[in-house]
Design a protein around this motif. Structure first.
Motif, mmCIF file in Angstrom:
data_model
loop_
_atom_site.group_PDB
_atom_site.id
_atom_site.type_symbol
_atom_site.label_atom_id
_atom_site.label_comp_id
_atom_site.label_asym_id
_atom_site.label_seq_id
_atom_site.Cartn_x
_atom_site.Cartn_y
_atom_site.Cartn_z
ATOM 1 N N GLN A 1 0.846 -1.194 0.000
ATOM 2 C CA GLN A 1 0.000 0.000 0.000
ATOM 3 C C GLN A 1 0.881 1.243 0.000
ATOM 4 N N ARG B 1 -5.603 8.033 4.952
ATOM 5 C CA ARG B 1 -6.250 6.987 4.156
ATOM 6 C C ARG B 1 -5.746 5.603 4.534
ATOM 7 N N GLU C 1 -7.788 4.696 7.511
ATOM 8 C CA GLU C 1 -9.214 4.523 7.227
ATOM 9 C C GLU C 1 -9.486 3.397 6.236
ATOM 10 N N GLN C 2 -8.502 3.123 5.341
ATOM 11 C CA GLN C 2 -8.732 2.106 4.309
ATOM 12 C C GLN C 2 -7.497 1.216 4.141
ATOM 13 N N GLU D 1 -3.499 -3.702 8.316
ATOM 14 C CA GLU D 1 -4.335 -3.467 9.489
ATOM 15 C C GLU D 1 -3.613 -3.899 10.759
#
Length: 312
Positions: free
Chosen positions: A216, A222, A225-226, A233
């Motif tokens: 990522q 962001r 949040e995503q 995570e």
């Protein structure tokens, strides 16, 4: 400013990094984060050709670095590492001046640059220029390492876990110092760390790596949040995303107009919501007075405001 296009690096047929595609914009702090052995430091060393790509290409301002003179390339890039790499038998001033000397700057210009950088990093020239690395604390030595990396006025600053060996208080201080300096000099910084909190604090954008690949590349907000997958995570700390997001938001964007006498407990207008929440829990209060840098009351932060979006 920096582009990686399908970059891989193999060791005995095994990929340390594989298929890296990345664009780093001019003037941003790009932080590469991930667990040990994920390829963070390998990626950094590819940028200044301490190691070369097995495949793919890296471009700076559109020019392939494989076609550049390697010495000239490295002089365009500052490089700060965890161990500082200072020459122990050289004074602080001589350590900082080594790259300008290689660039054949006049002696007066080198002396002025050394003085400028020491003052910028909070190390008075009269007190530190003549000292040797063994006479410095860990935090002071790291500051000198950053000063040396900046001495030749490079376009790009590469930083490989530069604060990793420092105690938490000194580390936090140097993170703040880096942000303060960056606000003045606007360099393109590529910063490697394994500490997600450090990444969230410093980065314009964060690159998350896992097993030699980029999983990522996003802004800190962001990313929180995503998250792209379970690995990201988990790296962010499951169950702590709310606190980490609060650390990115400033009190001033959430405060309300002050009406009546200010509350006894105060928070700074530029402090984070995480700091505000900590104060509320510590003092067992549901509201704080918000004060500016001069200590003047400028607003009110009730606990309900923490749950709203900025300027809600």
């Amino acid at each position: 400013m920096i582009e990686l296009d399908g970059v891989s690096r193999l060791y005995d047929g095994v990929a340390a990094v594989e298929g890296l595609n990345l664009r780093i914009e001019r003037g941003e702090i790009c932080v590469i984060v991930g667990t040990s052995g994920c390829g963070k430091s390998t990626t950094l060393r590819l940028l200044n050709r301490l190691i070369d790509c097995s495949s793919g290409s890296i471009r700076i301002d559109g020019e392939d670095i494989a076609a550049m003179d390697v010495k000239l390339l490295r002089r365009r890039m500052g490089y700060a590492i965890q161990s500082t790499g200072l020459f122990p038998h050289w004074t602080v001033a001589r350590n900082i001046g080594v790259v300008p000397q290689l660039l054949k700057w006049p002696a007066a210009r080198i002396e002025a640059r050394v003085r400028e950088l020491l003052e910028l990093l909070g190390l008075p020239h009269a007190d530190f220029a003549h000292k040797f690395p063994s006479q410095l604390s860990g935090g002071q030595a790291q500051r000198v390492g950053v000063a040396r990396a900046l001495a030749g006025d490079p376009e790009i600053l590469l930083m490989d876990e530069p604060f990793g060996a420092l105690d938490p208080i000194t580390r936090d201080s140097l993170q703040n110092e880096l942000l303060r300096i960056q606000a003045q000099i606007h360099k393109t910084i590529v910063f490697v760390t394994h500490d997600i909190d450090e990444a969230l604090k410093l980065a314009s954008r964060i690159v998350v790596m896992d097993k030699g690949r980029i999983v990522q590349h996003d802004t800190p907000t962001r990313l929180l949040e995503q998250p792209a997958n379970a690995f990201v995570e988990h790296l962010l700390g499951q169950g702590e995303q709310g606190l980490k997001r609060a650390s990115l938001q400033r009190v001033g964007a959430h405060m309300l107009a002050l009406q009546g006498p200010p509350p006894a407990c105060s928070v700074g207008v530029t402090d984070s919501l995480r700091q505000a929440l900590s104060l509320m829990l510590w003092h067992r209060t549901g509201e704080l007075c918000v004060r500016d840098e001069q200590g003047n009351p400028v607003g009110l932060l009730p606990i309900a405001a923490l749950l709203r979006g900025p300027d809600a």
